[in-house]
Each structure stands twice: as C-alpha cells, then as structure tokens.
Design an enzyme around this catalytic site. Structure first.
Site, PDB file in Angstrom:
ATOM      1  N   ASP A 154       0.838  -1.201   0.000  1.00 52.82           N
ATOM      2  CA  ASP A 154       0.000   0.000   0.000  1.00 52.82           C
ATOM      3  C   ASP A 154       0.874   1.253   0.000  1.00 52.82           C
ATOM      4  O   ASP A 154       2.066   1.216  -0.359  1.00 52.82           O
ATOM      5  CB  ASP A 154      -0.960  -0.062   1.207  1.00 52.82           C
ATOM      6  CG  ASP A 154      -2.267   0.663   0.964  1.00 52.82           C
ATOM      7  OD1 ASP A 154      -2.269   1.907   1.066  1.00 52.82           O
ATOM      8  OD2 ASP A 154      -3.285  -0.001   0.665  1.00 52.82           O
ATOM      9  N   ASP A 155       0.310   2.354   0.406  1.00 50.17           N
ATOM     10  CA  ASP A 155       0.946   3.677   0.408  1.00 50.17           C
ATOM     11  C   ASP A 155       2.335   3.639   1.065  1.00 50.17           C
ATOM     12  O   ASP A 155       2.539   2.966   2.064  1.00 50.17           O
ATOM     13  CB  ASP A 155       0.014   4.596   1.221  1.00 50.17           C
ATOM     14  CG  ASP A 155       0.355   6.052   1.061  1.00 50.17           C
ATOM     15  OD1 ASP A 155       1.349   6.366   0.401  1.00 50.17           O
ATOM     16  OD2 ASP A 155      -0.404   6.878   1.605  1.00 50.17           O
ATOM     17  N   ARG A 158      -5.389  16.296   3.928  1.00 45.08           N
ATOM     18  CA  ARG A 158      -4.334  15.307   4.202  1.00 45.08           C
ATOM     19  C   ARG A 158      -2.988  15.825   3.677  1.00 45.08           C
ATOM     20  O   ARG A 158      -2.221  15.090   3.059  1.00 45.08           O
ATOM     21  CB  ARG A 158      -4.668  13.956   3.567  1.00 45.08           C
ATOM     22  CG  ARG A 158      -4.059  12.782   4.299  1.00 45.08           C
ATOM     23  CD  ARG A 158      -4.139  11.507   3.479  1.00 45.08           C
ATOM     24  NE  ARG A 158      -3.739  10.360   4.272  1.00 45.08           N
ATOM     25  CZ  ARG A 158      -3.380   9.196   3.761  1.00 45.08           C
ATOM     26  NH1 ARG A 158      -3.384   9.002   2.464  1.00 45.08           N
ATOM     27  NH2 ARG A 158      -3.028   8.200   4.535  1.00 45.08           N
ATOM     28  N   CYS A 205     -10.683   3.065  -4.855  1.00 48.69           N
ATOM     29  CA  CYS A 205     -10.616   3.408  -3.437  1.00 48.69           C
ATOM     30  C   CYS A 205     -10.655   4.928  -3.329  1.00 48.69           C
ATOM     31  O   CYS A 205     -10.160   5.627  -4.212  1.00 48.69           O
ATOM     32  CB  CYS A 205      -9.307   2.886  -2.851  1.00 48.69           C
ATOM     33  SG  CYS A 205      -9.063   3.285  -1.106  1.00 48.69           S
ATOM     34  N   LYS A 221      -4.170  -0.652  -6.627  1.00 58.56           N
ATOM     35  CA  LYS A 221      -5.202   0.005  -5.811  1.00 58.56           C
ATOM     36  C   LYS A 221      -5.126   1.495  -6.131  1.00 58.56           C
ATOM     37  O   LYS A 221      -4.081   2.114  -5.935  1.00 58.56           O
ATOM     38  CB  LYS A 221      -4.933  -0.260  -4.331  1.00 58.56           C
ATOM     39  CG  LYS A 221      -5.920   0.399  -3.383  1.00 58.56           C
ATOM     40  CD  LYS A 221      -5.659  -0.084  -1.964  1.00 58.56           C
ATOM     41  CE  LYS A 221      -6.442   0.671  -0.920  1.00 58.56           C
ATOM     42  NZ  LYS A 221      -6.034   0.265   0.438  1.00 58.56           N
ATOM     43  N   TRP A 222      -6.223   2.051  -6.611  1.00 55.69           N
ATOM     44  CA  TRP A 222      -6.253   3.442  -7.095  1.00 55.69           C
ATOM     45  C   TRP A 222      -6.995   4.278  -6.057  1.00 55.69           C
ATOM     46  O   TRP A 222      -8.212   4.213  -5.964  1.00 55.69           O
ATOM     47  CB  TRP A 222      -6.968   3.474  -8.438  1.00 55.69           C
ATOM     48  CG  TRP A 222      -6.955   4.791  -9.155  1.00 55.69           C
ATOM     49  CD1 TRP A 222      -7.503   5.967  -8.726  1.00 55.69           C
ATOM     50  CD2 TRP A 222      -6.396   5.065 -10.435  1.00 55.69           C
ATOM     51  NE1 TRP A 222      -7.319   6.948  -9.649  1.00 55.69           N
ATOM     52  CE2 TRP A 222      -6.647   6.428 -10.718  1.00 55.69           C
ATOM     53  CE3 TRP A 222      -5.713   4.301 -11.383  1.00 55.69           C
ATOM     54  CZ2 TRP A 222      -6.238   7.026 -11.905  1.00 55.69           C
ATOM     55  CZ3 TRP A 222      -5.313   4.910 -12.570  1.00 55.69           C
ATOM     56  CH2 TRP A 222      -5.562   6.262 -12.817  1.00 55.69           C
ATOM     57  N   ASP A 223      -6.252   5.085  -5.312  1.00 51.42           N
ATOM     58  CA  ASP A 223      -6.814   5.802  -4.171  1.00 51.42           C
ATOM     59  C   ASP A 223      -7.096   7.271  -4.527  1.00 51.42           C
ATOM     60  O   ASP A 223      -6.613   7.783  -5.556  1.00 51.42           O
ATOM     61  CB  ASP A 223      -5.805   5.710  -3.006  1.00 51.42           C
ATOM     62  CG  ASP A 223      -6.467   5.732  -1.640  1.00 51.42           C
ATOM     63  OD1 ASP A 223      -7.625   6.176  -1.546  1.00 51.42           O
ATOM     64  OD2 ASP A 223      -5.809   5.328  -0.668  1.00 51.42           O
ATOM     65  N   ASP A 268     -12.590   2.371   5.096  1.00 50.02           N
ATOM     66  CA  ASP A 268     -11.406   2.209   5.941  1.00 50.02           C
ATOM     67  C   ASP A 268     -11.779   1.623   7.296  1.00 50.02           C
ATOM     68  O   ASP A 268     -10.906   1.313   8.101  1.00 50.02           O
ATOM     69  CB  ASP A 268     -10.712   3.562   6.152  1.00 50.02           C
ATOM     70  CG  ASP A 268      -9.798   3.897   4.982  1.00 50.02           C
ATOM     71  OD1 ASP A 268      -9.496   2.987   4.189  1.00 50.02           O
ATOM     72  OD2 ASP A 268      -9.394   5.068   4.864  1.00 50.02           O
ATOM     73  N   ASN A 314      -7.718  10.633  -1.845  1.00 47.67           N
ATOM     74  CA  ASN A 314      -7.906  10.863  -0.414  1.00 47.67           C
ATOM     75  C   ASN A 314      -8.341  12.254   0.021  1.00 47.67           C
ATOM     76  O   ASN A 314      -8.130  12.636   1.177  1.00 47.67           O
ATOM     77  CB  ASN A 314      -6.630  10.466   0.335  1.00 47.67           C
ATOM     78  CG  ASN A 314      -6.564   8.961   0.506  1.00 47.67           C
ATOM     79  OD1 ASN A 314      -7.469   8.364   1.070  1.00 47.67           O
ATOM     80  ND2 ASN A 314      -5.528   8.350  -0.018  1.00 47.67           N
TER      81      ASN A 314
HETATM   82  C1  DGJ Z   1      -6.913   5.381   2.215  1.00 49.20           C
HETATM   83  C2  DGJ Z   1      -7.286   3.965   1.899  1.00 49.20           C
HETATM   84  O1  DGJ Z   1      -8.651   3.758   2.081  1.00 49.20           O
HETATM   85  C3  DGJ Z   1      -6.469   3.039   2.770  1.00 49.20           C
HETATM   86  O2  DGJ Z   1      -6.856   1.708   2.558  1.00 49.20           O
HETATM   87  C4  DGJ Z   1      -5.015   3.235   2.464  1.00 49.20           C
HETATM   88  O3  DGJ Z   1      -4.751   2.851   1.147  1.00 49.20           O
HETATM   89  C5  DGJ Z   1      -4.639   4.687   2.703  1.00 49.20           C
HETATM   90  N1  DGJ Z   1      -5.496   5.586   1.985  1.00 49.20           N
HETATM   91  C6  DGJ Z   1      -3.220   4.931   2.290  1.00 49.20           C
HETATM   92  O4  DGJ Z   1      -2.881   6.246   2.358  1.00 49.20           O
END
Ligand code: DGJ
Length: 724
Positions: free
Chosen positions: A368-369, A445, A528, A478-480, A550, A482
């Site tokens: 992940d990140d 963020r 995501c 996984k394409w986030d 989350d 935030n």
């Molecule tokens: C938000 C995602 O929902 C999490 O699962 C994770 O990938 C974090 N971002 C990482 O910054």
C-alpha cells in the site's frame, strides 16, 4: 424486450423483461412521460396526458388552447426551464439572446438493436446486440436551435432501462448548457418514500428514508467526486413497500463527479424525479457543431420490494457493468500492507509477510501507500511515482520478483490524481495543482489535487506509471483518492469556461484510468477513495472491485455493507479481515466473506489458533467464491433496524445451495431469536453442512432457524451452509 412506436397513437412502448415505460408525443410535439412500472400492453393513455392546472397560474400553450394543456402540470418526459413548467428543470440552455428559456419538442426518433458507448464516459454495455434495444428521440428548441437526443436502452434479461441525454448545437452560434440532467421521471402521485445512502469517512452508505413532501428534496455532491457524504443512488419506494414487497424504483448514476438526485412534489401531488450532473458550478460552452454527452442513469423497477431491487442491480452490474478479465475470472485472495505496517515497511518486512501469507494460502501481497519518493508519512511525495530505494533497496523489481518467487502475486498502491506540495513534481509544476489564480488552495491530508483535466498532466502521470506497471510484472493496482476537490480551477481554462472544470476533471480521470485499464488488461484494479468515497457505477466500469471503507471493525462494517448492498454486488465490495480489537477472527472472517475478502494485518502476529482460523477461511473463500459472487442476496435482519443482530443469506441461482450468516452485535437478556430464510425452494430438502440436519425449504422459510442458543455472546457469529 422490445421498443414499439405506435404511429397512430403516437406512443412509444419500451418493454424490458418485466417492465413497461410509455412516452407520448402530444400536440405541438410535447414529449410526455406517461407510465413507468410493471409490464402492461395497453395503448390508450389519453387520461394520463394532462393534469389539473393551477388556474391561470399554470400557463397554457395558446396554440393548444387556453384550458387544455399546461407544461406546468403535464407529465413532461424531459422538463425544461422557463417555458411554462415551473418544476425543477432537467435542461436549461442559454442562447445568443442571453435568456435561458428552453423548450424542446419532438422531431424524430430511431430504434436500433444493442447499445452504443458514450464518448469519454463509462457506461453499461452489451456483448451482443440481441441483449438490448435502444430508442433515441430527437427534440429541438425552435428558438435557440438546441437539439437534444433522449437515449433509452432496455435490456432483454433484466427489468432495467438506462437513460441518458446528448445535447447538440446545430446552430452557427455558441450555446451555453446551464444544466442537463440525464434522467427525468414525472410520476402521477407522491405516495413515495425517498431512500438515499448518506455517510462519511469510515461510515459509508447508511440508509436514510424520508416521506416525500411538497417542494424539492434530495441529495447531491459538490465535492468533485461522488463522495462519502451521499452516494449517487436514490430509490422511490411506494409508501408501505418493504424489503420483500411493493413498488420500488431504483436509480443509480454512472458518474463519479458532482451529482444531484432530486424529487419535487407539486400542488397536484405529482412527483418529478431528476438525476444527473449537479447544476451548481456547472456550465458547458457548446460551440457550433459540438455535442455534450451526459452520463447515464441505470433505472430499475420492481413490484417485489427493496430486496428484489438490489438483486436486480447486482445481477445486472455483474453482467452489464463490470467488465474485463476479472469480471468472471477468480480474483486472487490478497493481503494488504496498510493496516499491517502503514508507512513503516521495507523489502525484508514485505517478504516476511509474503512468507507467512503463502503458508496460510493467501495468493497476493499488496504493498500500500509509502513505497515512492520520500514518503514516510502522509506529508509528501504524491506525484513522485519513483521507488524509494531506501525502503526497497535494489528497486521494485527485486521485491516483486521475491514475492513472485514465493508463489504470490504482487499489487501496488497509487493515488494518481494528487500532488503533495512537498514533491519534486509540485516544485517543477506548481500550476499543475488544482487552484484558482491568486488563492492558496486548501489542503486535505496535506495534499493538493492534481489537475487531471489537463492532457499534459495526464501524460506526465502516465509517463511515470506505465513503465512501473510494465517493467515490474505488477498484478494489481489500488487506485486511491484521499481528499475532495476544492478551489476548483485549472490554469488552462479561460475565464468563461471555469465552470467546466469539475466535469473536465472527471473526464480526465476516466481518460487516464481508461488508458491504464486498456493497456494492462491483466492487471486487477481496485478503486478506493479513503475507503468508499468513490463507490459508484462508473468506477466499477474501470475497476471490478472497490475498497468499501477504511473501517474494518466487523460490527461497524455491518451497516456499511448492508447499505452498500442496496445497489452494489458482493463481487464489487472490498472487505478485509484486520487486527482490529473487537471480535475474534471468526466474526471478522464471516463479515468480510460477504465481499471480495482478504486480509489487512501483520500475518506474523497471528497466534497458532488464529492461523488455523485463517486457513479455514481461505478454504471457505474458495468453496463459496462462485456462490457469493453470482448468488442472490437476501437481507434477513438489517442492522439499521435491529441493534442487536444482523443476518443475511446468499442463494445460488439454481436455489440448490445457500450460505446463511448471523452476527450477534450485542447480547441481552432473554434474547430469543428465530430467523426465517428466503429465496429457497419450498419442496427441496436442504442439509446444513455444519449441523448435518436436513430441513425442507418450506421449514427454513416458514418456521425458520432458532438461533437463540447458537450464537450467544457479544460480537459472535456463525455461518451455515445449506445444500439440497
Ligand atoms: C486510504 C485507503 O482507504 C487506505 O486503505 C489506504 O490505502 C490509505 N489511503 C493509504 O494512504
């Protein structure tokens, strides 16, 4: 399925497998929406054409006659702004005179087999023209000259219709589209409840039902994305309808940006429902010869309650929305590093995860990140998509090869539509952040939004991502996303086009994602957005699964997954077992099993007992995979209604097997509990694998299961698998 035009009566009849939708062409070319509901064949809808005017306050079209027809009260198929219809308008176009009175009238139509793609936008699809039929009705405003095509597709195997709109400018002048909704439905009554899905980060998609009342009501997003706060879904439930009975109309917008879902009840007690791009902060300049394509709305009708509406959406989305290799192919069972390590990992730690994961039967490790730039927390490096060699010495290839050698697939995390102020990308291109001139953009963020409305910016991101995916043998992305989009503006947009930004941003996202998905058809993409902040049908066209929330606490997940299941199938619903303190691993697994299933924990920390549970869950994942992804969902006890228990059941299409899950959220004194199953064949004998007992389907559905002594403690649960 069929679309028939009755020339004599000037009526269109659109039949799906079980529903009928009727449109009439009235005097002077007014298009009227006459009926939507269960299948009927009748061809006389004269009574439905006009409604009681509000005396002289509902202006009449003088050509038709002073007392005959008012657009204010007629069931308009596509209500427009300012020409006698005072309800919320689906369309408003400003012409060269500067006014925005809009009034489109029927000009012609086409009917053809199949369904066409929408340029630049994700949409539902057919693989064979025999699966659907499409009607396109052309309507035109004689004054501004704007031309509108209303596009309807009906499906052969599903009671589903899609609606969308194309606005064209055939005039030599420039036109300005101020609002364009994709679906407009005028219902003759207002005896409905409006059901929507509200939420927030870590508490996505809660059910909210309100009785319709006079005036305008509804939900919307102005966040630049569909968002956590409201989902682009709404249902009109005839008052008194339930999970198992009654008229329900479900609407889901295939779009990931700002949306509105609005209902207006007028003085006649009629209801107009609109769904489409949010008109706030929207305007589109249409130059001569140009067209604007509005996204589509999926419309589901059933007279068998909310549960059946959900099952229709699920079957339809699994077949006509989700696509690509992983639509049908089994997806690997994954373990994700986020809740296991957050930013604190290196190659050795990830390979150690992979060793234990392999031993447990897990099939893919997702990093992940935190693998790029100098990202050791969330304050930097978004946009610098180059591997951090301090964490991953020898580069990404060494790690990926190590994971592959251990027999696992490898997945990676990206947040392509973002840029950190502390990044090389931002230092080189500060104008690539979404911003308006002269204002310091808000941060969410610690990051800005990257201006993917710009082709040059998208090319730059592509230039960084493509080699990483190609050279390293990546199996999953996984394409986030935030944060939400504030300070909406692009350095490239001229002042008179600033209100195009939000839509252009989403088109840019689709372009970039689409390019990656097409170039790498063997990569599994998971959507995501800080959990489930962009859980919408458009994203499902590009990624067959989406991280649901989350919040991985299995008890809190119950409402989130029940709400998500309103229109999204289990195959789409990302669900993981984590190390969160509440409940044991049995319940965590039973709840996550409803979704895509995976793990999000440090596997080295599992006790020997927990490892045994995980091995059993891995076996169950394979055993129930097809049933969960293709079966029919029955919500038995909703955590929105019962604060102590939840239960659901998935029944195979042939009704020979069923998986029942029961969770006791909290126990309390004298908690007697019987649960009646649904969707089985009454005469079939079903044996419960866990107890060995055989029941008739009738017994299970009429008498039910006595759960009083089976699951007794707080946070305990069980599954029962029936075969017959
Ligand atoms: C938000 C995602 O929902 C999490 O699962 C994770 O990938 C974090 N971002 C990482 O910054």
């Amino acid at each position: 399925m069929s679309i028939v035009y009755n020339e004599e009566k000037k009526l269109f009849h659109l039949h799906t497998s079980d529903t009928t939708y009727v449109i009439g062409v009235y005097d002077e070319g007014y298009l009227l929406g006459l009926y939507y509901g269960a299948h009927i064949e009748d061809t006389d809808f004269g009574d439905f054409m006009t409604r009681l005017p509000n005396a002289s306050f509902s202006p009449a079209n003088p050509v038709i006659g002073e007392h005959g027809f008012s657009p204010d009260t007629a069931p308009m198929e596509y209500g427009c702004n300012g020409a006698g219809d005072f309800r919320i308008a689906a369309l408003s176009v400003r012409g060269k005179n500067g006014d925005n009175v809009t009034d489109v009238r029927y000009r012609g139509h086409r009917i053809y087999a199949g369904k066409r793609e929408i340029p630049g936008l994700p949409s539902t699809y057919v693989t064979d023209d025999a699966e659907a039929e499409t009607l396109e009705i052309d309507a035109e405003d004689p004054v501004t000259g704007v031309s509108v095509t209303l596009v309807y597709t009906v499906f052969a195997q599903y009671p589903v219709m899609t609606k969308r709109v194309i606005v064209r400018n055939p005039t030599p002048d420039t036109l300005y589209v101020e609002r364009v909704f994709s679906a407009c439905n005028d219902f003759p009554t207002m005896d409905y409840d409006l059901l929507t899905l509200y939420g927030r980060h870590v508490r996505e998609r809660s059910l909210e039902k309100r009785p319709l009342s006079h005036g305008v009501q509804g939900v919307e997003s102005k966040r630049g994305v569909s968002g956590h706060a409201q989902n682009p879904f709404a249902a009109l439930m005839r008052r008194g309808s339930t999970e198992d009975s009654g008229d329900v109309y479900g609407f889901n917008f295939v779009y990931s940006g700002n949306f509105s879902a609005l209902a207006e009840c007028d003085f006649n007690g009629s209801t107009r429902f609109l769904m489409g791009i949010n008109p706030t902060d929207f305007e589109w300049t249409l130059q001569s010869g140009e067209a604007f394509y509005a996204p589509e709305v999926v419309c589901v009708y059933t007279d068998r309650g909310l549960g059946e509406m959900s099952r229709i959406f699920h079957r339809f989305y699994n077949r006509h929305l989700i696509r690509g290799r992983f639509q049908k192919e089994k997806r690997p069972l994954l373990i994700n590093s986020w809740e296991a390590a957050y930013f604190d990992f290196d190659t050795d730690k990830l390979l150690a995860f992979a060793d234990v994961a392999k031993e447990l039967g897990i099939e893919m490790l997702v990093m992940d990140d935190g693998w790029f730039g100098k990202r050791n927390d969330d304050r930097s490096s978004l946009g610098d998509w180059f591997v951090n060699e301090k964490k991953l010495p020898g580069g990404l290839k060494k790690l990926v090869d190590g994971v592959h050698e251990r027999g696992l697939k490898f997945g990676i995390w990206y947040e392509p539509e973002m840029i950190s102020p502390d990044s090389d990308l931002y230092r080189a291109h500060p104008d690539w952040a979404v911003h308006v001139e002269g204002r310091e953009p808000m941060r969410g963020r610690h990051q800005y939004v990257l201006d993917v409305s710009r082709a040059d910016v998208r090319d730059a991101v592509w230039g960084m991502m493509e080699p990483v995916l190609r050279e390293n043998g990546i199996d999953y992305v996984k394409w986030d996303f935030n944060r939400n989009v504030s300070d909406a503006g692009s350095a490239l947009l001229p002042p008179n086009r600033k209100k195009e930004f939000f839509h252009r941003f989403i088109l840019g996202t689709y372009d970039l994602m689409g390019r990656l998905v097409t170039t790498f058809p063997d990569i599994l993409f998971e959507g995501c957005s800080g959990g489930g902040g962009r859980f919408d049908p458009a994203m499902l066209c590009l990624s067959p699964q989406i991280w649901t929330s989350d919040n991985t606490d299995p008890i809190e997940r119950l409402t989130i997954q029940f709400g998500t299941s309103l229109c999204y199938p289990a195959s789409a619903m990302g669900a993981h077992v984590s190390a969160c303190p509440r409940t044991g691993y049995e319940t965590k697994g039973n709840v996550a099993m409803w979704g895509t299933f995976g793990y999000e924990l440090d596997p080295r920390k599992l006790t020997p007992e927990d490892r045994e549970i995980v091995r059993r869950q891995v076996a169950d994942y394979h055993k129930y995979y097809d049933l969960i992804r293709t079966g029919d969902l029955y919500r038995l006890i909703s955590p929105f209604e019962d604060h102590f228990r939840a239960a659901w059941q998935i029944v195979s299409a042939d009704k020979r097997s069923a998986l029942f899950t029961f969770v006791r959220m909290r126990s309390y004194t004298a908690d007697q509990c019987f649960v009646r199953l649904k969707g089985l064949e009454p005469d079939r004998k079903y044996t419960c694998q866990q107890t060995g007992r055989t029941y008739s389907g009738a017994y299970l559905m009429r008498a039910g299961l006595n759960m009083t002594h089976i699951v007794t403690g707080d946070g305990e649960s069980c599954t029962m698998y029936f075969e017959g």
